[in-house]
Motif scaffolding. Sequence first.
Motif, PDB file in Angstrom:
ATOM      1  N   GLY A 172       0.754  -1.204   0.133  1.00  0.00           N
ATOM      2  CA  GLY A 172       0.001  -0.039   0.059  1.00  0.00           C
ATOM      3  C   GLY A 172       0.883   1.179  -0.119  1.00  0.00           C
ATOM      4  N   SER A 173       2.078   1.286  -0.563  1.00  0.00           N
ATOM      5  CA  SER A 173       2.958   2.325  -0.358  1.00  0.00           C
ATOM      6  C   SER A 173       2.476   3.434  -1.495  1.00  0.00           C
ATOM      7  N   ASN A 174       2.913   4.679  -1.179  1.00  0.00           N
ATOM      8  CA  ASN A 174       2.545   5.802  -1.994  1.00  0.00           C
ATOM      9  C   ASN A 174       3.683   6.524  -2.420  1.00  0.00           C
ATOM     10  N   PRO A 175       4.355   6.415  -3.596  1.00  0.00           N
ATOM     11  CA  PRO A 175       3.772   5.682  -4.746  1.00  0.00           C
ATOM     12  C   PRO A 175       3.887   4.191  -4.533  1.00  0.00           C
ATOM     13  N   PRO A 176       3.310   3.494  -5.284  1.00  0.00           N
ATOM     14  CA  PRO A 176       3.612   1.950  -5.199  1.00  0.00           C
ATOM     15  C   PRO A 176       4.706   1.507  -5.620  1.00  0.00           C
ATOM     16  N   ILE A 177       5.169   0.475  -4.913  1.00  0.00           N
ATOM     17  CA  ILE A 177       6.473  -0.142  -5.476  1.00  0.00           C
ATOM     18  C   ILE A 177       6.385  -0.981  -6.757  1.00  0.00           C
ATOM     19  N   ASN A 178       7.173  -0.817  -7.561  1.00  0.00           N
ATOM     20  CA  ASN A 178       6.989  -1.548  -8.923  1.00  0.00           C
ATOM     21  C   ASN A 178       6.629  -3.023  -8.625  1.00  0.00           C
ATOM     22  N   PRO A 179       5.683  -3.326  -9.441  1.00  0.00           N
ATOM     23  CA  PRO A 179       5.077  -4.490  -9.275  1.00  0.00           C
ATOM     24  C   PRO A 179       5.964  -5.682  -9.577  1.00  0.00           C
ATOM     25  N   ASP A 180       6.886  -5.514 -10.487  1.00  0.00           N
ATOM     26  CA  ASP A 180       8.045  -6.444 -10.918  1.00  0.00           C
ATOM     27  C   ASP A 180       9.180  -6.866  -9.557  1.00  0.00           C
ATOM     28  N   VAL A 181       9.147  -5.745  -8.961  1.00  0.00           N
ATOM     29  CA  VAL A 181      10.252  -5.787  -7.509  1.00  0.00           C
ATOM     30  C   VAL A 181       9.255  -6.660  -6.602  1.00  0.00           C
TER      31      VAL A 181
END
Length: 213
Positions: A172-181
């Motif tokens: 739920g971070s803002n901005p989001p962590i890259n989904p690939d990571v």
Amino acid sequence: MSAYRFLLSAFTLLLPLASSPASAYDPSPLQDFCVAINEPGNGGLNIPRSTANRVGSNVTLLNADQIPGLNTMGISMARIDYAPNGGLNPPHTHPRATEILLVLEGTLAVGFVTSNPDNRLITKVLYPGDVFVFPIGLIHFQVNIGQASAVAVAGLSSQNPGAITIANAVFGSNPPINPDVLAKAFQLDKNIVYYLQKQFGGSVGQGPWDDMP
């Protein structure tokens, strides 16, 4: 600058740090005490809080913001209410405090995980009157395994212990962590990462690396 003068300058800068005691906790008090409180109602732990939420728990923290008398004292308290049958205080850490938990009502399964590389789970079932200590910075949790509501109080070794709920921080971070990571870190399909980011309020596809080639 010669190598000798560079090393001498570096040593001069580092010497005060090496000779002074390091502390990972609250600084020493600059006053004897501060007993003022703006609103007495803010300092109470006697009122049960609603557990009607997704995790089935409610944490009422009393730190220096609620009780100014805790200012410079290096301590804080919390009341945790748990819903019956699985009310959960989810895995989280306190970056600035060790926690001692006292169960008042109900039956809790609690635990913490040691640091890498062991990642050992230390767990115990607690009953009213039992206590358990969660070391500073380690991931820990509590879950109500009883059929009735549970209540516990916690003491923390900082006037502002902080809290990082693991799932909220990661998904739920803002901005989001890259989904690939996240997909690689947790060994998940990327679609599952997208789903989890939506569940925890993250903005899917709006990360800082999205415009990178």
